[in-house]
Design an enzyme around this catalytic site. Structure first.
Site, PDB file in Angstrom:
ATOM      1  N   GLU A 170      39.530  45.909  41.628  1.00  0.00           N
ATOM      2  CA  GLU A 170      40.409  45.670  40.548  1.00  0.00           C
ATOM      3  C   GLU A 170      41.239  45.797  40.281  1.00  0.00           C
ATOM      4  O   GLU A 170      41.852  45.428  38.899  1.00  0.00           O
ATOM      5  CB  GLU A 170      38.808  46.703  39.481  1.00  0.00           C
ATOM      6  CG  GLU A 170      37.253  46.348  39.991  1.00  0.00           C
ATOM      7  CD  GLU A 170      36.288  46.982  39.181  1.00  0.00           C
ATOM      8  OE1 GLU A 170      36.828  48.159  38.561  1.00  0.00           O
ATOM      9  OE2 GLU A 170      35.120  47.405  39.434  1.00  0.00           O
ATOM     10  N   HIS A 203      32.854  43.726  32.835  1.00  0.00           N
ATOM     11  CA  HIS A 203      32.145  44.750  32.579  1.00  0.00           C
ATOM     12  C   HIS A 203      31.610  44.648  31.264  1.00  0.00           C
ATOM     13  O   HIS A 203      31.212  45.665  31.067  1.00  0.00           O
ATOM     14  CB  HIS A 203      33.011  46.170  32.797  1.00  0.00           C
ATOM     15  CG  HIS A 203      33.377  46.541  34.139  1.00  0.00           C
ATOM     16  ND1 HIS A 203      34.107  45.896  34.860  1.00  0.00           N
ATOM     17  CD2 HIS A 203      33.450  47.339  35.662  1.00  0.00           C
ATOM     18  CE1 HIS A 203      35.277  46.403  36.463  1.00  0.00           C
ATOM     19  NE2 HIS A 203      34.050  46.878  36.358  1.00  0.00           N
TER      20      HIS A 203
END
Length: 301
Positions: A170, A203
């Protein structure tokens, strides 16, 4: 400040010429940068959901499959930055890897200072954890030095995902690859607040990610330190600690001490934020900060 601007100008090559003493982004750069970041975010998300399964997300089989696809996309993500540079004509002396925070200069401070700053912010949860933990301090040291403990951790797929793979991939995709593309058109401060929006795309099932203070802090750490490792370690630490349990703190037997440590952590974090993110510790100028016409305090000592 004048010296930093001169250094930034000297690092520019013939891709984009300085005008009036600053970096001049080519026409249409922002659209290209935003589209490239959106495509990169969607690729990351797609790699997570390309596997169809009825199994829960924490099942080892699901985790291993996602490891495979997300590591492939993350490994290819520097190609997005390379393609962006080639398409826009932006050229700098720092290498592509340096722009992405993969360099040796200032590495030790970039590992230690951001992590210390993050731990200061979590002073309250750390104090609460220490009070509730049945182990003594020396017990914790012995466990941390025990190779079998780490073998057990690395054999746990959920631990490996939360502490290693997720922070590394990430931060590589959403910090190291996106910020070099966003800073030239938006500037350092705007890029800090824009980057979490793309992180939120990955997300979307957790809307809170769009609002998390953590994401802006990690982007600021990357810009100030110019290193990938700092945000990776801080991200891993935040995943381990989780979201601060304020409700539990309010009901703690030592509530006054715990809440005081929460408050002290926030105050100390604000007090240490700028000294700990002074770019002078990490080597001036940080490569990504050479891609802006208006360096902020994050880029200037």
């Amino acid at each position: 400040m004048a010296q930093q601007k001169d250094l930034s100008q000297n690092l520019l090559t013939d891709g984009v010429k300085p005008s009036n003493g600053g970096f001049v982004p080519p026409a249409g750069l922002c659209w290209i940068s935003v589209l490239a970041c959106l495509l990169l975010a969607c690729s990351y998300v797609g790699s997570l959901y390309v596997w169809r399964s009825e199994l829960p997300r924490d099942h080892p089989t699901v985790i291993k499959r996602r490891f495979t696809s997300v590591l492939i996309v993350s490994g290819l993500s520097p190609l997005f930055v390379w393609a962006w540079r080639e398409f826009t004509g932006v050229r700098t002396v720092p290498s592509l890897l340096a722009l992405m925070g993969i360099r040796f200069e200032g590495l030790i401070p970039a590992i230690m200072l951001p992590l210390m700053l993050t731990m200061v912010l979590f002073l309250g949860p750390l104090m609460q954890l220490a009070m509730d933990c049945p182990w003594s301090f020396m017990d914790g040291i012995r466990v941390a030095l025990d190779p079998s403990f780490w073998m057990l951790c690395f054999s746990d797929m959920r631990w490996l995902r939360n502490q290693v793979v997720a922070p590394l991939t990430e931060e590589l995709v959403f910090r190291a690859c996106m910020l070099p593309m966003l800073v030239p058109c938006a500037g350092p401060l705007a890029a800090i607040f824009t980057c979490p929006l793309f992180f939120g795309v990955a997300h979307f099932h957790h809307v809170i990610e769009l609002l998390r203070f953590r994401q802006g802090t990690l982007s600021g750490i990357f810009l100030a330190a110019g290193h990938l490792m700092g945000p990776v370690l801080c991200h891993s630490f935040c995943n381990y600690m989780g979201f601060p349990a304020i409700t539990t703190a309010m009901e703690h037997p030592h509530r006054l001490a715990v809440l005081t440590s929460y408050l002290m952590g926030v105050l100390l974090f604000l007090l240490c934020l700028f000294p700990f993110t002074d770019p002078a510790y990490y080597g001036l100028p940080t490569p990504v900060c050479t891609l802006t016409s208006s360096p902020s305090s994050l880029c200037l000592s």
